[in-house]
Design a protein around this motif. Structure first.
Motif, PDB file in Angstrom:
ATOM      1  N   TYR A   1       0.832  -1.211   0.000  1.00 24.87           N
ATOM      2  CA  TYR A   1       0.000   0.000   0.000  1.00 24.87           C
ATOM      3  C   TYR A   1       0.864   1.258   0.000  1.00 24.87           C
ATOM      4  CZ  TYR A   1      -2.110   3.888   2.609  1.00 24.87           C
ATOM      5  OH  TYR A   1      -2.465   5.138   3.045  1.00 24.87           O
TER       6      TYR A   1
ATOM      7  N   ASP B   1      -4.130   7.866  -2.065  1.00 23.51           N
ATOM      8  CA  ASP B   1      -4.632   6.680  -1.377  1.00 23.51           C
ATOM      9  C   ASP B   1      -5.659   5.953  -2.238  1.00 23.51           C
ATOM     10  OD1 ASP B   1      -3.162   6.796   1.019  1.00 23.51           O
ATOM     11  OD2 ASP B   1      -4.555   8.226   1.904  1.00 23.51           O
TER      12      ASP B   1
ATOM     13  N   GLY C   1      -5.627   2.146  -4.005  1.00 25.60           N
ATOM     14  CA  GLY C   1      -6.714   1.181  -4.001  1.00 25.60           C
ATOM     15  C   GLY C   1      -7.076   0.707  -5.397  1.00 25.60           C
TER      16      GLY C   1
ATOM     17  N   HIS D   1      -7.102  -3.144  -6.732  1.00 24.57           N
ATOM     18  CA  HIS D   1      -8.277  -3.739  -7.391  1.00 24.57           C
ATOM     19  C   HIS D   1      -7.862  -4.488  -8.645  1.00 24.57           C
ATOM     20  CE1 HIS D   1     -12.504  -3.784  -8.928  1.00 24.57           C
ATOM     21  NE2 HIS D   1     -11.889  -3.712 -10.097  1.00 24.57           N
TER      22      HIS D   1
ATOM     23  N   ILE E   1      -6.429  -7.048   3.063  1.00 27.92           N
ATOM     24  CA  ILE E   1      -7.167  -5.785   3.016  1.00 27.92           C
ATOM     25  C   ILE E   1      -7.122  -5.108   4.382  1.00 27.92           C
ATOM     26  CG2 ILE E   1      -9.428  -4.723   2.705  1.00 27.92           C
ATOM     27  CD1 ILE E   1     -10.038  -6.840   0.617  1.00 27.92           C
TER      28      ILE E   1
ATOM     29  N   LEU F   1      -5.748  -1.326   5.277  1.00 30.51           N
ATOM     30  CA  LEU F   1      -6.602  -0.362   5.974  1.00 30.51           C
ATOM     31  C   LEU F   1      -5.984   0.038   7.313  1.00 30.51           C
ATOM     32  CD1 LEU F   1     -10.125  -1.895   5.247  1.00 30.51           C
ATOM     33  CD2 LEU F   1      -9.119   0.149   4.213  1.00 30.51           C
TER      34      LEU F   1
ATOM     35  N   PHE G   1      -8.788   4.761   0.250  1.00 29.60           N
ATOM     36  CA  PHE G   1      -8.124   3.553  -0.264  1.00 29.60           C
ATOM     37  C   PHE G   1      -9.166   2.484  -0.559  1.00 29.60           C
ATOM     38  CE2 PHE G   1      -6.614  -0.745   0.595  1.00 29.60           C
ATOM     39  CZ  PHE G   1      -5.619  -0.858  -0.369  1.00 29.60           C
ATOM     40  N   TYR G   2     -10.088   2.297   0.360  1.00 30.95           N
ATOM     41  CA  TYR G   2     -11.098   1.247   0.190  1.00 30.95           C
ATOM     42  C   TYR G   2     -12.000   1.540  -1.008  1.00 30.95           C
ATOM     43  CZ  TYR G   2     -14.426  -2.378   1.498  1.00 30.95           C
ATOM     44  OH  TYR G   2     -15.218  -3.501   1.505  1.00 30.95           O
TER      45      TYR G   2
ATOM     46  N   LEU H   1     -10.154   0.492  -4.007  1.00 27.04           N
ATOM     47  CA  LEU H   1     -10.076  -0.966  -4.043  1.00 27.04           C
ATOM     48  C   LEU H   1     -11.387  -1.579  -4.533  1.00 27.04           C
ATOM     49  CD1 LEU H   1      -8.641  -3.666  -3.244  1.00 27.04           C
ATOM     50  CD2 LEU H   1      -9.619  -3.356  -0.961  1.00 27.04           C
ATOM     51  N   LYS H   2     -12.515  -1.051  -4.071  1.00 23.38           N
ATOM     52  CA  LYS H   2     -13.809  -1.628  -4.431  1.00 23.38           C
ATOM     53  C   LYS H   2     -14.232  -1.281  -5.851  1.00 23.38           C
ATOM     54  CE  LYS H   2     -15.922  -3.821  -2.185  1.00 23.38           C
ATOM     55  NZ  LYS H   2     -15.842  -5.311  -2.000  1.00 23.38           N
TER      56      LYS H   2
END
Length: 287
Positions: free
Chosen positions: A159, A203, A207, A211, A225, A229, A265-266, A269-270
């Motif tokens: 990360y 950030d 992510g 992904h 993950i 985080l 970041f999330y 990623l999603k």
């Protein structure tokens, strides 16, 4: 994180075995030569000065050799693979928007390093210099993450690398230059807010990389993950300020709060969608 068996990047510049023109004990080469000349003028043996120096200090201006332990070498291989993954992912993403991705160089160093953005100590942490398009990292920062920040795990380290490469993506897209111009005209608080927006977008881009790396190579293992985080949370401005000062000053934030960093970041990623990472048009209190 599954990383073994994949290619490493050719864009790694390893400066770990060089400490540069400064002596490790704090004296410069010119200073040592001056002392040797003074000893000679006083009738002494100037070579005794060199014999009295630690072996590491007796090198020339091209850098002094330093020990590299096997753990560092394994980390260097890991960094090289993660960098290669970012090259492949961002090469694909830029192609989809009709642009050509230019690979950055990643410089491994120890203690201190000279970049186009100036001389930096390892205590600064990993950084990206847009002037030479290089990412700089002292691998001891990973020890700092684990031992002092409680951010363990190889995906937490990935990360960090992906975040700095995110700044390179911003640079190639012209975002960094726009932010720089705006910050030079802004007051301190507004400049800090612009910095936070830029960091949170990096950030998010980290992510996005994760992904697509997962789609391409199935890199994620159980707990990865959470590691990322946790790392994003550990280096939030509010947490770092609370630990160092005992109180928090939001107006002085330059990277974003723990919650904001983890959230962006999330989101990257999603979604994996670069278009959803506009941190500059959202009201600041809604980041």
């Amino acid at each position: 994180m599954r990383w073994r068996g994949r290619r490493g990047s050719e864009n790694v510049e390893d400066r770990r075995s060089s400490r540069g023109p400064a002596m490790a004990g704090g004296g410069s080469i010119l200073g040592i030569l001056f002392i040797m000349l003074l000893v000679w003028l006083l009738g002494g043996d100037p070579l005794a000065i060199l014999r009295g120096l630690p072996q590491q200090q007796a090198g020339g201006g091209g850098g002094m050799p330093a020990q590299i332990n096997p753990e560092d070498d394994q980390r260097a291989q890991f960094v090289s693979v993660v960098l290669a993954d970012t090259e492949d992912v961002w090469g694909e993403q830029f192609q989809q928007i009709g642009k050509r991705y230019q690979d950055p160089t990643l410089v491994l160093f120890r203690d201190a390093v000279q970049s186009a953005c100036g001389f930096q100590q390892a205590a600064t942490g990993p950084f990206y210099c847009p002037l030479d398009q290089k990412v700089y990292i002292d691998l001891s920062f990973f020890d700092e993450m684990e031992n002092n920040l409680g951010a363990e795990g190889d995906f937490a380290q990935a990360y960090v690398i992906a975040h700095e490469v995110g700044h390179h993506v911003q640079n190639l897209l012209g975002i960094s230059e726009v932010v720089h111009r705006q910050r030079t005209r802004a007051g301190k608080e507004e400049a800090n807010e612009l910095s936070v927006r830029q960091e949170l977008q990096a950030d998010f881009l980290a992510g996005v990389w994760a992904h697509h790396a997962q789609q391409n190579w199935n890199i994620l293992e159980e707990g990865d993950i959470e590691e990322a985080l946790n790392a994003a949370t550990a280096i939030g401005d509010d947490r770092l300020q609370m630990e160092s000062r005992g109180y928090v000053v939001p107006e002085s934030f330059t990277h974003g709060s723990s919650k904001q960093r983890a959230r962006w970041f999330y989101k990257g990623l999603k979604t994996g969608d670069m278009d959803q990472g506009d941190t500059f048009s959202i009201p600041y209190d809604q980041l």
